[in-house]
Scaffold this motif. Structure first.
Motif, PDB file in Angstrom:
ATOM      1  N   ASN A  95      -2.559 -21.657   2.538  1.00  0.00           N
ATOM      2  CA  ASN A  95      -4.008 -22.343   2.372  1.00  0.00           C
ATOM      3  C   ASN A  95      -5.294 -21.586   3.056  1.00  0.00           C
ATOM      4  OD1 ASN A  95      -6.167 -22.664   0.483  1.00  0.00           O
ATOM      5  ND2 ASN A  95      -6.413 -24.795   1.562  1.00  0.00           N
ATOM      6  N   LEU A  96      -4.936 -19.874   2.908  1.00  0.00           N
ATOM      7  CA  LEU A  96      -5.622 -18.665   3.464  1.00  0.00           C
ATOM      8  C   LEU A  96      -7.009 -18.365   2.283  1.00  0.00           C
ATOM      9  CD1 LEU A  96      -2.912 -17.265   5.469  1.00  0.00           C
ATOM     10  CD2 LEU A  96      -4.270 -18.355   6.039  1.00  0.00           C
ATOM     11  N   PRO A  97      -7.790 -17.921   3.709  1.00  0.00           N
ATOM     12  CA  PRO A  97      -8.922 -16.945   2.988  1.00  0.00           C
ATOM     13  C   PRO A  97      -8.188 -15.677   3.067  1.00  0.00           C
ATOM     14  CG  PRO A  97     -10.018 -17.946   5.909  1.00  0.00           C
ATOM     15  CD  PRO A  97      -8.365 -18.363   4.778  1.00  0.00           C
ATOM     16  N   ALA A  98      -8.540 -15.061   1.582  1.00  0.00           N
ATOM     17  CA  ALA A  98      -9.141 -13.790   1.642  1.00  0.00           C
ATOM     18  C   ALA A  98      -9.830 -12.923   0.955  1.00  0.00           C
ATOM     19  CB  ALA A  98      -8.614 -13.131  -0.009  1.00  0.00           C
ATOM     20  N   THR A  99      -9.458 -11.809   2.419  1.00  0.00           N
ATOM     21  CA  THR A  99     -10.870 -11.113   2.484  1.00  0.00           C
ATOM     22  C   THR A  99     -11.325  -9.665   2.127  1.00  0.00           C
ATOM     23  OG1 THR A  99     -10.428  -9.516   4.370  1.00  0.00           O
ATOM     24  CG2 THR A  99     -10.732 -11.600   4.946  1.00  0.00           C
ATOM     25  N   ALA A 100      -9.802  -8.698   1.296  1.00  0.00           N
ATOM     26  CA  ALA A 100     -10.663  -8.294  -0.012  1.00  0.00           C
ATOM     27  C   ALA A 100     -10.703  -8.536  -1.133  1.00  0.00           C
ATOM     28  CB  ALA A 100      -9.082  -7.212   0.761  1.00  0.00           C
ATOM     29  N   SER A 101     -10.551  -7.618  -2.546  1.00  0.00           N
ATOM     30  CA  SER A 101     -10.654  -7.466  -3.881  1.00  0.00           C
ATOM     31  C   SER A 101      -9.679  -8.706  -4.139  1.00  0.00           C
ATOM     32  CB  SER A 101     -10.843  -6.113  -4.165  1.00  0.00           C
ATOM     33  OG  SER A 101     -10.025  -6.279  -5.823  1.00  0.00           O
ATOM     34  N   PRO A 102      -9.739  -9.390  -5.478  1.00  0.00           N
ATOM     35  CA  PRO A 102      -8.978  -9.876  -5.575  1.00  0.00           C
ATOM     36  C   PRO A 102      -7.552  -9.127  -5.990  1.00  0.00           C
ATOM     37  CG  PRO A 102     -10.550 -10.571  -6.616  1.00  0.00           C
ATOM     38  CD  PRO A 102     -11.035  -9.293  -5.879  1.00  0.00           C
ATOM     39  N   THR A 103      -8.138  -7.746  -6.357  1.00  0.00           N
ATOM     40  CA  THR A 103      -6.729  -7.181  -6.943  1.00  0.00           C
ATOM     41  C   THR A 103      -5.501  -6.681  -5.848  1.00  0.00           C
ATOM     42  OG1 THR A 103      -8.150  -4.887  -6.835  1.00  0.00           O
ATOM     43  CG2 THR A 103      -8.081  -5.804  -8.821  1.00  0.00           C
ATOM     44  N   SER A 104      -6.224  -7.345  -4.687  1.00  0.00           N
ATOM     45  CA  SER A 104      -5.503  -6.781  -3.889  1.00  0.00           C
ATOM     46  C   SER A 104      -3.203  -7.144  -3.260  1.00  0.00           C
ATOM     47  CB  SER A 104      -5.526  -7.952  -1.958  1.00  0.00           C
ATOM     48  OG  SER A 104      -6.445  -8.593  -1.810  1.00  0.00           O
ATOM     49  N   GLY A 105      -3.674  -8.485  -4.586  1.00  0.00           N
ATOM     50  CA  GLY A 105      -2.638  -8.897  -4.983  1.00  0.00           C
ATOM     51  C   GLY A 105      -1.857 -10.488  -3.456  1.00  0.00           C
ATOM     52  N   LEU A 106      -3.430 -10.239  -3.005  1.00  0.00           N
ATOM     53  CA  LEU A 106      -2.418 -11.708  -2.088  1.00  0.00           C
ATOM     54  C   LEU A 106      -4.331 -11.998  -1.968  1.00  0.00           C
ATOM     55  CD1 LEU A 106      -2.276  -8.574   0.761  1.00  0.00           C
ATOM     56  CD2 LEU A 106      -0.731  -9.596   0.016  1.00  0.00           C
ATOM     57  N   ALA A 107      -3.304 -13.498  -2.799  1.00  0.00           N
ATOM     58  CA  ALA A 107      -4.734 -14.897  -2.707  1.00  0.00           C
ATOM     59  C   ALA A 107      -4.213 -15.604  -2.182  1.00  0.00           C
ATOM     60  CB  ALA A 107      -5.048 -14.769  -4.572  1.00  0.00           C
ATOM     61  N   SER A 108      -3.170 -15.667  -1.382  1.00  0.00           N
ATOM     62  CA  SER A 108      -2.115 -17.245  -0.819  1.00  0.00           C
ATOM     63  C   SER A 108      -2.196 -16.626   0.538  1.00  0.00           C
ATOM     64  CB  SER A 108      -2.284 -17.774  -1.577  1.00  0.00           C
ATOM     65  OG  SER A 108      -1.458 -18.247  -2.407  1.00  0.00           O
ATOM     66  N   GLY A 109      -1.999 -17.919   1.023  1.00  0.00           N
ATOM     67  CA  GLY A 109      -0.184 -16.778   1.698  1.00  0.00           C
ATOM     68  C   GLY A 109       0.815 -16.733   1.331  1.00  0.00           C
ATOM     69  N   LEU A 110       1.119 -18.171   0.552  1.00  0.00           N
ATOM     70  CA  LEU A 110       2.148 -18.291  -0.403  1.00  0.00           C
ATOM     71  C   LEU A 110       2.413 -16.436  -1.262  1.00  0.00           C
ATOM     72  CD1 LEU A 110       4.392 -20.016  -1.595  1.00  0.00           C
ATOM     73  CD2 LEU A 110       2.545 -20.512  -3.776  1.00  0.00           C
ATOM     74  N   ASN A 111       1.368 -15.592  -1.505  1.00  0.00           N
ATOM     75  CA  ASN A 111       1.605 -14.429  -2.038  1.00  0.00           C
ATOM     76  C   ASN A 111       1.721 -13.139  -1.091  1.00  0.00           C
ATOM     77  OD1 ASN A 111       0.879 -15.378  -4.472  1.00  0.00           O
ATOM     78  ND2 ASN A 111      -1.021 -14.403  -4.906  1.00  0.00           N
ATOM     79  N   ALA A 112       1.703 -14.238   0.298  1.00  0.00           N
ATOM     80  CA  ALA A 112       1.989 -13.022   1.341  1.00  0.00           C
ATOM     81  C   ALA A 112       3.314 -12.603   1.574  1.00  0.00           C
ATOM     82  CB  ALA A 112       0.682 -13.494   2.069  1.00  0.00           C
TER      83      ALA A 112
END
Length: 229
Positions: free
Chosen positions: A53-70
């Motif tokens: 459960n992490l905050p994203a600092t970039a655009s939603p289009t980065s594809g990194l909305a959560s630690g799960l996606n990373a």
């Protein structure tokens, strides 16, 4: 071990950082998805401690909305670094999602710091295919106790010499490049030069004299820990 700690809770992050550092580990810290992804791509780690459960600092289009996606992206590019997921999420379906995304183990908050370290050691041993006790000549590595010894008794080493010998003995008999050793001993913003690395190797050779184990230099390639004939 060199560990990437990805946690946005300041209090928990600082407690974990102190605990891991006191145990002799080198820790790089990230507080958001984008920084974690960048560190994970450019720096080799022995293990990753990842909050989902992490905050994203970039655009939603980065594809990194959560630690799960990373985590999914790391596995998709072939990164097999052991990952221990830390999260307050306790529902079964969320634990399953983390494991399906490529996590190697899962620990819910709150947790005991000693258990975190024990699970990390187990994950790295499993990934490297190494045993708790490693022997070469009279040189012995006890991984659980994080201790080297020779026939005359414990081999007390400064932190960086310890890490060099640990890497060369994980397992022994394989060539380790200068770059790999430098990466293990360098912080993210401070690299270790060849001269410093060679000084650590020289001191280790003297301390291993008579142990039946020696460090051989393979010019242009790296170093090899092997039994002396």
């Amino acid at each position: 071990m060199r560990i990437l700690l990805v946690e946005d809770d300041a209090v928990l992050r600082d407690v974990m950082l102190r605990s891991l550092a006191d145990a002799g580990h080198r820790v790089d810290v990230s507080t958001n998805v984008e920084d974690a992804d960048h560190l994970w791509r450019v720096q080799p780690f022995d293990a990753v401690l990842l909050d989902l459960n992490l905050p994203a600092t970039a655009s939603p289009t980065s594809g990194l909305a959560s630690g799960l996606n990373a985590l999914r992206q790391a596995r998709a590019r072939g990164d097999r670094t052991p990952v221990l997921v830390l999260t307050a999420r306790g529902r079964t379906e969320e634990r399953i999602a983390g494991l399906d995304a490529g996590a190697d183990d899962y620990l819910g908050k709150p947790f005991d710091l000693a258990e975190v370290e024990a699970r990390l050691r187990a994950l790295v041993r499993r990934a490297k295919g190494t045993e708790d006790i490693v022997l070469l000549g009279q040189l012995k590595l006890d991984r659980k106790a994080r201790r080297f010894s020779i026939a005359s008794g414990p081999l007390d080493l400064p932190a960086r010499e310890f890490e060099v010998l640990w890497e060369l003995m994980s397992p022994p008999g394989r060539t380790v490049s200068k770059r790999a050793l430098s990466d293990k001993l360098s912080s993210f913003d401070e690299s270790l030069g060849d001269n410093a690395l060679e000084a650590f190797i020289s001191r280790l050779r003297k301390k291993l004299a008579g142990s039946g184990a020696g460090i051989r230099t393979l010019r242009g390639i790296g170093y090899l820990l092997e039994a002396e004939v």
